[in-house]
Design a protein around this motif. Structure first.
Motif, PDB file in Angstrom:
ATOM      1  N   ALA A  77       0.857  -1.180   0.000  1.00 10.54           N
ATOM      2  CA  ALA A  77       0.000   0.000   0.000  1.00 10.54           C
ATOM      3  C   ALA A  77       0.895   1.234   0.000  1.00 10.54           C
ATOM      4  O   ALA A  77       1.907   1.272   0.700  1.00 10.54           O
ATOM      5  CB  ALA A  77      -0.924   0.007   1.212  1.00 10.54           C
ATOM      6  N   ARG A  78       0.490   2.208  -0.783  1.00 12.15           N
ATOM      7  CA  ARG A  78       1.255   3.446  -0.887  1.00 12.15           C
ATOM      8  C   ARG A  78       0.367   4.622  -0.509  1.00 12.15           C
ATOM      9  O   ARG A  78      -0.704   4.805  -1.092  1.00 12.15           O
ATOM     10  CB  ARG A  78       1.783   3.632  -2.304  1.00 12.15           C
ATOM     11  CG  ARG A  78       2.845   2.613  -2.680  1.00 12.15           C
ATOM     12  CD  ARG A  78       3.279   2.786  -4.112  1.00 12.15           C
ATOM     13  NE  ARG A  78       4.460   1.976  -4.395  1.00 12.15           N
ATOM     14  CZ  ARG A  78       4.658   1.347  -5.545  1.00 12.15           C
ATOM     15  NH1 ARG A  78       3.784   1.447  -6.528  1.00 12.15           N
ATOM     16  NH2 ARG A  78       5.756   0.637  -5.720  1.00 12.15           N
ATOM     17  N   ILE A  79       0.817   5.398   0.452  1.00 11.74           N
ATOM     18  CA  ILE A  79       0.145   6.643   0.809  1.00 11.74           C
ATOM     19  C   ILE A  79       0.879   7.753   0.068  1.00 11.74           C
ATOM     20  O   ILE A  79       2.103   7.877   0.193  1.00 11.74           O
ATOM     21  CB  ILE A  79       0.175   6.887   2.332  1.00 11.74           C
ATOM     22  CG1 ILE A  79      -0.569   5.769   3.061  1.00 11.74           C
ATOM     23  CG2 ILE A  79      -0.423   8.241   2.662  1.00 11.74           C
ATOM     24  CD1 ILE A  79      -0.489   5.855   4.573  1.00 11.74           C
ATOM     25  N   TRP A 107      -3.361   2.218  -3.554  1.00  7.98           N
ATOM     26  CA  TRP A 107      -2.918   3.598  -3.376  1.00  7.98           C
ATOM     27  C   TRP A 107      -3.928   4.340  -2.508  1.00  7.98           C
ATOM     28  O   TRP A 107      -5.135   4.191  -2.693  1.00  7.98           O
ATOM     29  CB  TRP A 107      -2.835   4.299  -4.723  1.00  7.98           C
ATOM     30  CG  TRP A 107      -1.910   3.645  -5.696  1.00  7.98           C
ATOM     31  CD1 TRP A 107      -2.183   2.556  -6.485  1.00  7.98           C
ATOM     32  CD2 TRP A 107      -0.576   4.017  -5.994  1.00  7.98           C
ATOM     33  NE1 TRP A 107      -1.093   2.240  -7.258  1.00  7.98           N
ATOM     34  CE2 TRP A 107      -0.099   3.126  -6.984  1.00  7.98           C
ATOM     35  CE3 TRP A 107       0.261   5.032  -5.537  1.00  7.98           C
ATOM     36  CZ2 TRP A 107       1.192   3.220  -7.501  1.00  7.98           C
ATOM     37  CZ3 TRP A 107       1.536   5.126  -6.065  1.00  7.98           C
ATOM     38  CH2 TRP A 107       1.993   4.222  -7.037  1.00  7.98           C
ATOM     39  N   LEU A 108      -3.417   5.173  -1.601  1.00 18.44           N
ATOM     40  CA  LEU A 108      -4.282   5.982  -0.751  1.00 18.44           C
ATOM     41  C   LEU A 108      -3.783   7.425  -0.753  1.00 18.44           C
ATOM     42  O   LEU A 108      -2.656   7.685  -0.329  1.00 18.44           O
ATOM     43  CB  LEU A 108      -4.298   5.452   0.687  1.00 18.44           C
ATOM     44  CG  LEU A 108      -5.202   6.203   1.668  1.00 18.44           C
ATOM     45  CD1 LEU A 108      -6.671   6.073   1.268  1.00 18.44           C
ATOM     46  CD2 LEU A 108      -4.987   5.693   3.087  1.00 18.44           C
ATOM     47  N   PRO A 109      -4.610   8.363  -1.237  1.00 13.99           N
ATOM     48  CA  PRO A 109      -4.206   9.765  -1.129  1.00 13.99           C
ATOM     49  C   PRO A 109      -4.015  10.141   0.340  1.00 13.99           C
ATOM     50  O   PRO A 109      -4.809   9.761   1.202  1.00 13.99           O
ATOM     51  CB  PRO A 109      -5.395  10.520  -1.743  1.00 13.99           C
ATOM     52  CG  PRO A 109      -6.017   9.527  -2.692  1.00 13.99           C
ATOM     53  CD  PRO A 109      -5.858   8.201  -1.989  1.00 13.99           C
ATOM     54  N   ARG A 110      -2.960  10.873   0.612  1.00  8.07           N
ATOM     55  CA  ARG A 110      -2.601  11.234   1.986  1.00  8.07           C
ATOM     56  C   ARG A 110      -3.751  11.936   2.708  1.00  8.07           C
ATOM     57  O   ARG A 110      -3.971  11.727   3.891  1.00  8.07           O
ATOM     58  CB  ARG A 110      -1.350  12.126   1.960  1.00  8.07           C
ATOM     59  CG  ARG A 110      -0.717  12.347   3.299  1.00  8.07           C
ATOM     60  CD  ARG A 110       0.633  13.050   3.189  1.00  8.07           C
ATOM     61  NE  ARG A 110       1.533  12.473   2.210  1.00  8.07           N
ATOM     62  CZ  ARG A 110       2.247  11.350   2.390  1.00  8.07           C
ATOM     63  NH1 ARG A 110       2.156  10.684   3.525  1.00  8.07           N
ATOM     64  NH2 ARG A 110       3.042  10.911   1.440  1.00  8.07           N
ATOM     65  N   GLU A 173      -7.554   0.512 -10.519  1.00 12.68           N
ATOM     66  CA  GLU A 173      -8.605   1.534 -10.514  1.00 12.68           C
ATOM     67  C   GLU A 173      -8.100   2.918 -10.161  1.00 12.68           C
ATOM     68  O   GLU A 173      -8.841   3.892 -10.274  1.00 12.68           O
ATOM     69  CB  GLU A 173      -9.691   1.134  -9.483  1.00 12.68           C
ATOM     70  CG  GLU A 173     -10.355  -0.186  -9.785  1.00 12.68           C
ATOM     71  CD  GLU A 173     -11.232  -0.656  -8.624  1.00 12.68           C
ATOM     72  OE1 GLU A 173     -11.656   0.181  -7.785  1.00 12.68           O
ATOM     73  OE2 GLU A 173     -11.484  -1.873  -8.548  1.00 12.68           O
ATOM     74  N   PHE A 174      -6.853   3.018  -9.719  1.00 12.71           N
ATOM     75  CA  PHE A 174      -6.314   4.298  -9.267  1.00 12.71           C
ATOM     76  C   PHE A 174      -5.735   5.059 -10.443  1.00 12.71           C
ATOM     77  O   PHE A 174      -5.057   4.501 -11.296  1.00 12.71           O
ATOM     78  CB  PHE A 174      -5.216   4.057  -8.225  1.00 12.71           C
ATOM     79  CG  PHE A 174      -4.744   5.292  -7.546  1.00 12.71           C
ATOM     80  CD1 PHE A 174      -5.523   5.923  -6.581  1.00 12.71           C
ATOM     81  CD2 PHE A 174      -3.507   5.841  -7.844  1.00 12.71           C
ATOM     82  CE1 PHE A 174      -5.081   7.075  -5.929  1.00 12.71           C
ATOM     83  CE2 PHE A 174      -3.055   6.982  -7.204  1.00 12.71           C
ATOM     84  CZ  PHE A 174      -3.841   7.606  -6.250  1.00 12.71           C
TER      85      PHE A 174
END
Length: 176
Positions: A77-79, A107-110, A173-174
């Motif tokens: 996972a990447r923030i 992926w996760l937006p900060r 999907e990101f």
């Protein structure tokens, strides 16, 4: 290089995994100057062809593929900050390689992680029991690692990863 606590060999620890290996990345840049030229090549327009596996497959991909083949779930996972940094664009463009090797990547937006309790460093957790923290300078240069089997630390990191994973968007999907 900084090393504290017990000393492990990453490949051996991953090789002994039976259930899961999870990796949380929280930086917007990693060792840009030490990318073996790949980042510089990307900046000058080079892109790997997903159909030409021989041009991009590396020993790392063999290690992940064999781990996944044994039935171990490997998740990353990447923030990331938005808009994303140039380095994150580079990582995003190359993530197909991780996915082809068998990693699941999200992926996760900060801005969507503000209410999550997260450790101060990137980490790997192996089978929920062994944690490897990576230490970096402010400009992303790797300075060493720290390994622990402290149950409370493993629990903290596992729970943090799971919280990020639940909110994050699958790579497929990101968009950036």
């Amino acid at each position: 290089m900084r090393q504290s606590g017990p000393v492990y060999d990453f490949d051996e620890v991953l090789g002994r995994c039976t259930r899961s290996a999870v990796h949380l990345e929280m930086r917007d840049s990693y060792a840009v100057d030490n990318e073996s030229g790949r980042f510089a090549q990307w900046k000058s327009g080079h892109r790997y062809d997903p159909a030409d596996r021989a041009s991009w497959w590396r020993p790392w991909h063999d290690l992940i593929a064999s781990t996944v083949h044994r039935g171990v779930a490997v998740r990353r996972a990447r923030i990331v900050s938005e808009p994303v940094s140039e380095y994150i664009r580079f990582e995003y463009d190359g993530t197909f390689m991780n996915v082809r090797a068998g990693e699941l990547v999200r992926w996760l937006p900060r801005r969507n992680a503000s209410d999550l309790a997260l450790p101060g460093n990137d980490f790997w957790v192996f089978d929920g029991t062994i944690v490897r923290f990576g230490h970096f300078t402010g400009d992303g240069q790797y300075t060493g690692e720290e390994w622990t089997e402290q149950p409370a630390v493993a629990k903290l990191c596992t729970e943090a990863f799971d919280a990020v994973w639940e909110r994050a968007t699958p790579h497929e999907e990101f968009t950036i």
